[in-house]
Design a protein around this motif. Structure first.
Motif, PDB file in Angstrom:
ATOM      1  N   ARG A 113      23.944  -2.568  39.652  1.00  0.00           N
ATOM      2  CA  ARG A 113      24.402  -3.726  38.864  1.00  0.00           C
ATOM      3  C   ARG A 113      23.375  -4.113  37.813  1.00  0.00           C
ATOM      4  O   ARG A 113      23.712  -4.292  36.638  1.00  0.00           O
ATOM      5  CB  ARG A 113      24.662  -4.903  39.809  1.00  0.00           C
ATOM      6  CG  ARG A 113      24.997  -6.217  39.118  1.00  0.00           C
ATOM      7  CD  ARG A 113      25.207  -7.314  40.161  1.00  0.00           C
ATOM      8  NE  ARG A 113      25.485  -8.597  39.534  1.00  0.00           N
ATOM      9  CZ  ARG A 113      24.555  -9.447  39.113  1.00  0.00           C
ATOM     10  NH1 ARG A 113      23.265  -9.140  39.234  1.00  0.00           N
ATOM     11  NH2 ARG A 113      24.903 -10.588  38.570  1.00  0.00           N
ATOM     12  N   GLU A 114      22.117  -4.255  38.210  1.00  0.00           N
ATOM     13  CA  GLU A 114      21.075  -4.655  37.263  1.00  0.00           C
ATOM     14  C   GLU A 114      20.847  -3.598  36.191  1.00  0.00           C
ATOM     15  O   GLU A 114      20.565  -3.915  35.028  1.00  0.00           O
ATOM     16  CB  GLU A 114      19.775  -4.969  38.004  1.00  0.00           C
ATOM     17  CG  GLU A 114      19.847  -6.182  38.902  1.00  0.00           C
ATOM     18  CD  GLU A 114      20.303  -7.437  38.152  1.00  0.00           C
ATOM     19  OE1 GLU A 114      19.818  -7.658  37.022  1.00  0.00           O
ATOM     20  OE2 GLU A 114      21.139  -8.185  38.689  1.00  0.00           O
ATOM     21  N   LEU A 115      20.990  -2.325  36.554  1.00  0.00           N
ATOM     22  CA  LEU A 115      20.837  -1.247  35.574  1.00  0.00           C
ATOM     23  C   LEU A 115      21.949  -1.295  34.531  1.00  0.00           C
ATOM     24  O   LEU A 115      21.701  -1.112  33.334  1.00  0.00           O
ATOM     25  CB  LEU A 115      20.832   0.114  36.284  1.00  0.00           C
ATOM     26  CG  LEU A 115      19.593   0.425  37.118  1.00  0.00           C
ATOM     27  CD1 LEU A 115      19.856   1.627  38.031  1.00  0.00           C
ATOM     28  CD2 LEU A 115      18.394   0.713  36.212  1.00  0.00           C
ATOM     29  N   ILE A 116      23.187  -1.535  34.990  1.00  0.00           N
ATOM     30  CA  ILE A 116      24.303  -1.637  34.043  1.00  0.00           C
ATOM     31  C   ILE A 116      24.110  -2.837  33.122  1.00  0.00           C
ATOM     32  O   ILE A 116      24.295  -2.743  31.902  1.00  0.00           O
ATOM     33  CB  ILE A 116      25.641  -1.746  34.800  1.00  0.00           C
ATOM     34  CG1 ILE A 116      25.970  -0.431  35.517  1.00  0.00           C
ATOM     35  CG2 ILE A 116      26.779  -2.116  33.843  1.00  0.00           C
ATOM     36  CD1 ILE A 116      27.176  -0.501  36.422  1.00  0.00           C
ATOM     37  N   LEU A 117      23.707  -3.965  33.684  1.00  0.00           N
ATOM     38  CA  LEU A 117      23.492  -5.160  32.858  1.00  0.00           C
ATOM     39  C   LEU A 117      22.401  -4.917  31.825  1.00  0.00           C
ATOM     40  O   LEU A 117      22.537  -5.283  30.650  1.00  0.00           O
ATOM     41  CB  LEU A 117      23.136  -6.352  33.740  1.00  0.00           C
ATOM     42  CG  LEU A 117      24.182  -6.810  34.763  1.00  0.00           C
ATOM     43  CD1 LEU A 117      23.696  -8.057  35.493  1.00  0.00           C
ATOM     44  CD2 LEU A 117      25.524  -7.063  34.106  1.00  0.00           C
ATOM     45  N   ALA A 118      21.297  -4.289  32.247  1.00  0.00           N
ATOM     46  CA  ALA A 118      20.189  -4.030  31.318  1.00  0.00           C
ATOM     47  C   ALA A 118      20.607  -3.058  30.216  1.00  0.00           C
ATOM     48  O   ALA A 118      20.291  -3.252  29.038  1.00  0.00           O
ATOM     49  CB  ALA A 118      18.988  -3.482  32.083  1.00  0.00           C
ATOM     50  N   ALA A 119      21.338  -2.003  30.587  1.00  0.00           N
ATOM     51  CA  ALA A 119      21.735  -0.995  29.600  1.00  0.00           C
ATOM     52  C   ALA A 119      22.708  -1.554  28.578  1.00  0.00           C
ATOM     53  O   ALA A 119      22.667  -1.202  27.397  1.00  0.00           O
ATOM     54  CB  ALA A 119      22.345   0.209  30.307  1.00  0.00           C
ATOM     55  N   THR A 120      23.602  -2.450  29.024  1.00  0.00           N
ATOM     56  CA  THR A 120      24.596  -2.989  28.095  1.00  0.00           C
ATOM     57  C   THR A 120      24.042  -4.148  27.272  1.00  0.00           C
ATOM     58  O   THR A 120      24.588  -4.467  26.216  1.00  0.00           O
ATOM     59  CB  THR A 120      25.860  -3.442  28.849  1.00  0.00           C
ATOM     60  OG1 THR A 120      25.493  -4.349  29.905  1.00  0.00           O
ATOM     61  CG2 THR A 120      26.579  -2.242  29.449  1.00  0.00           C
ATOM     62  N   ARG A 121      22.954  -4.756  27.731  1.00  0.00           N
ATOM     63  CA  ARG A 121      22.321  -5.805  26.924  1.00  0.00           C
ATOM     64  C   ARG A 121      21.521  -5.215  25.772  1.00  0.00           C
ATOM     65  O   ARG A 121      21.308  -5.863  24.750  1.00  0.00           O
ATOM     66  CB  ARG A 121      21.411  -6.671  27.800  1.00  0.00           C
ATOM     67  CG  ARG A 121      22.133  -7.756  28.595  1.00  0.00           C
ATOM     68  CD  ARG A 121      21.172  -8.785  29.131  1.00  0.00           C
ATOM     69  NE  ARG A 121      20.255  -8.211  30.091  1.00  0.00           N
ATOM     70  CZ  ARG A 121      20.400  -8.307  31.418  1.00  0.00           C
ATOM     71  NH1 ARG A 121      21.442  -8.962  31.912  1.00  0.00           N
ATOM     72  NH2 ARG A 121      19.516  -7.769  32.229  1.00  0.00           N
ATOM     73  N   SER A 122      21.031  -3.970  25.957  1.00  0.00           N
ATOM     74  CA  SER A 122      20.183  -3.341  24.931  1.00  0.00           C
ATOM     75  C   SER A 122      20.739  -1.971  24.569  1.00  0.00           C
ATOM     76  O   SER A 122      20.099  -0.934  24.815  1.00  0.00           O
ATOM     77  CB  SER A 122      18.742  -3.216  25.441  1.00  0.00           C
ATOM     78  OG  SER A 122      18.220  -4.462  25.809  1.00  0.00           O
ATOM     79  N   PRO A 123      21.946  -1.905  23.980  1.00  0.00           N
ATOM     80  CA  PRO A 123      22.518  -0.607  23.629  1.00  0.00           C
ATOM     81  C   PRO A 123      21.690   0.086  22.555  1.00  0.00           C
ATOM     82  O   PRO A 123      21.123  -0.549  21.671  1.00  0.00           O
ATOM     83  CB  PRO A 123      23.910  -0.972  23.104  1.00  0.00           C
ATOM     84  CG  PRO A 123      23.798  -2.388  22.660  1.00  0.00           C
ATOM     85  CD  PRO A 123      22.813  -3.033  23.578  1.00  0.00           C
ATOM     86  N   GLY A 124      21.599   1.403  22.676  1.00  0.00           N
ATOM     87  CA  GLY A 124      20.861   2.168  21.669  1.00  0.00           C
ATOM     88  C   GLY A 124      19.366   2.127  21.821  1.00  0.00           C
ATOM     89  O   GLY A 124      18.637   2.612  20.946  1.00  0.00           O
ATOM     90  N   ASP A 125      18.852   1.559  22.902  1.00  0.00           N
ATOM     91  CA  ASP A 125      17.402   1.499  23.121  1.00  0.00           C
ATOM     92  C   ASP A 125      16.878   2.911  23.408  1.00  0.00           C
ATOM     93  O   ASP A 125      17.118   3.467  24.469  1.00  0.00           O
ATOM     94  CB  ASP A 125      17.104   0.570  24.301  1.00  0.00           C
ATOM     95  CG  ASP A 125      15.598   0.433  24.566  1.00  0.00           C
ATOM     96  OD1 ASP A 125      14.807   1.045  23.836  1.00  0.00           O
ATOM     97  OD2 ASP A 125      15.246  -0.289  25.519  1.00  0.00           O
ATOM     98  N   ASP A 126      16.143   3.483  22.459  1.00  0.00           N
ATOM     99  CA  ASP A 126      15.638   4.846  22.612  1.00  0.00           C
ATOM    100  C   ASP A 126      14.150   4.869  22.893  1.00  0.00           C
ATOM    101  O   ASP A 126      13.484   5.892  22.709  1.00  0.00           O
ATOM    102  CB  ASP A 126      15.950   5.673  21.354  1.00  0.00           C
ATOM    103  CG  ASP A 126      15.838   7.173  21.608  1.00  0.00           C
ATOM    104  OD1 ASP A 126      16.228   7.608  22.714  1.00  0.00           O
ATOM    105  OD2 ASP A 126      15.330   7.895  20.727  1.00  0.00           O
ATOM    106  N   SER A 127      13.627   3.735  23.347  1.00  0.00           N
ATOM    107  CA  SER A 127      12.211   3.701  23.719  1.00  0.00           C
ATOM    108  C   SER A 127      12.003   4.477  25.013  1.00  0.00           C
ATOM    109  O   SER A 127      12.968   4.843  25.700  1.00  0.00           O
ATOM    110  CB  SER A 127      11.769   2.251  23.918  1.00  0.00           C
ATOM    111  OG  SER A 127      12.447   1.681  25.041  1.00  0.00           O
ATOM    112  N   ALA A 128      10.755   4.753  25.347  1.00  0.00           N
ATOM    113  CA  ALA A 128      10.464   5.463  26.590  1.00  0.00           C
ATOM    114  C   ALA A 128      11.003   4.685  27.786  1.00  0.00           C
ATOM    115  O   ALA A 128      11.566   5.265  28.718  1.00  0.00           O
ATOM    116  CB  ALA A 128       8.951   5.681  26.728  1.00  0.00           C
ATOM    117  N   GLU A 129      10.863   3.365  27.747  1.00  0.00           N
ATOM    118  CA  GLU A 129      11.380   2.536  28.835  1.00  0.00           C
ATOM    119  C   GLU A 129      12.897   2.632  28.910  1.00  0.00           C
ATOM    120  O   GLU A 129      13.479   2.740  29.996  1.00  0.00           O
ATOM    121  CB  GLU A 129      10.958   1.092  28.634  1.00  0.00           C
ATOM    122  CG  GLU A 129      11.447   0.157  29.730  1.00  0.00           C
ATOM    123  CD  GLU A 129      11.043  -1.285  29.484  1.00  0.00           C
ATOM    124  OE1 GLU A 129      11.434  -2.138  30.313  1.00  0.00           O
ATOM    125  OE2 GLU A 129      10.353  -1.557  28.489  1.00  0.00           O
TER     126      GLU A 129
END
Length: 246
Positions: free
Chosen positions: A103-119
């Motif tokens: 759940r937390e992974l989905i929330l984080a990924a959808t809050r920051s779409p296109g994040d291509d940083s190492a993190e």
């Protein structure tokens, strides 16, 4: 289904749907994970309806025409995955268990779409691992095509509290119990009892999202008592209707 829109890329974003709001039939060239943080989401294809409360997510494979229906205010999290990235190895829709980490992974990924940083890349890698490991849940309501099944299923869609047996429903629609039982197993892949339970759970989730009291939900959906409903609901979702609402 109505005219279909072709949207090449499945978006990764958050979106709020009002109660009763629909997203019309469309398809993507990408795969998509659809997660409703609140409310209840139903994804419908020509094969049936998949439904998910906040402890479940829906996998929609690339190219599959589908539509969305929200019950209650629905905080939607959409996660697009390239067509060559299929962590589930599935070409059919499916409902997945969402544990707290996923759940937390989905929330984080959808809050920051296109994040291509190492993190961001590390987060995505863990997310894919969690999707591969997520248990699949039997939360589908298949759509019949045989006219004899359609007649029976329409009666139950109109009143899921209908207590008639399969033999009685068959008598009302002019088909034998034996034929209907064979059709449920062969065409829908489940028994009549299982299909009716899935229908009742789907309607129960929608009523709970509309803040209907648990006892009222139980009786409207055909359970003999609130305790019987709570038992079935707990076995299906791992918690009581009251906990689900909270």
């Amino acid at each position: 289904m109505p005219q279909t829109r072709h949207l090449p890329h499945a978006p990764t974003r958050t979106q709020v749907l009002a109660a009763g709001e629909r997203i019309d039939a469309h398809r993507h060239d990408d795969h998509q994970i659809v997660y409703a943080r609140s409310g209840v989401l139903a994804v419908t294809t020509d094969a049936g309806t998949w439904f998910a409360p906040g402890t479940r997510a829906i996998w929609v494979p690339a190219g599959r025409v589908h539509a969305h229906l929200a019950t209650g205010r629905t905080d939607l999290h959409l996660l697009g995955l390239p067509a060559d990235t299929n962590p589930l190895g599935l070409d059919e829709p499916a409902v997945l268990t969402v544990n707290p980490l996923l759940r937390e992974l989905i929330l984080a990924a959808t809050r920051s779409p296109g994040d291509d940083s190492a993190e961001g890349r590390r987060l995505r890698a863990v997310l894919l691992d969690q999707l591969r490991a997520a248990p699949r849940e039997p939360a589908q309501l298949p759509t019949p095509s045989d006219p004899r099944l359609v007649a029976v299923c329409e009666l139950l869609h109109a009143d899921c509290a209908d207590q008639r047996t399969l033999a009685q429903l068959g008598a009302a629609t002019g088909t034998s119990e034996r034929t209907l039982s064979r059709l449920f197993a062969g065409e829908l892949g489940m028994s009549f009892t299982r299909w009716r339970t899935q229908l009742r759970l789907y309607h129960a989730l929608r009523l709970l999202a509309e803040d209907v009291p648990v006892t009222t939900v139980a009786h409207r959906c055909g359970w003999s008592s609130a305790s019987a409903f709570i038992d079935v609901f707990r076995r299906a979702y791992g918690h009581t209707p009251g906990a689900h609402r909270r």
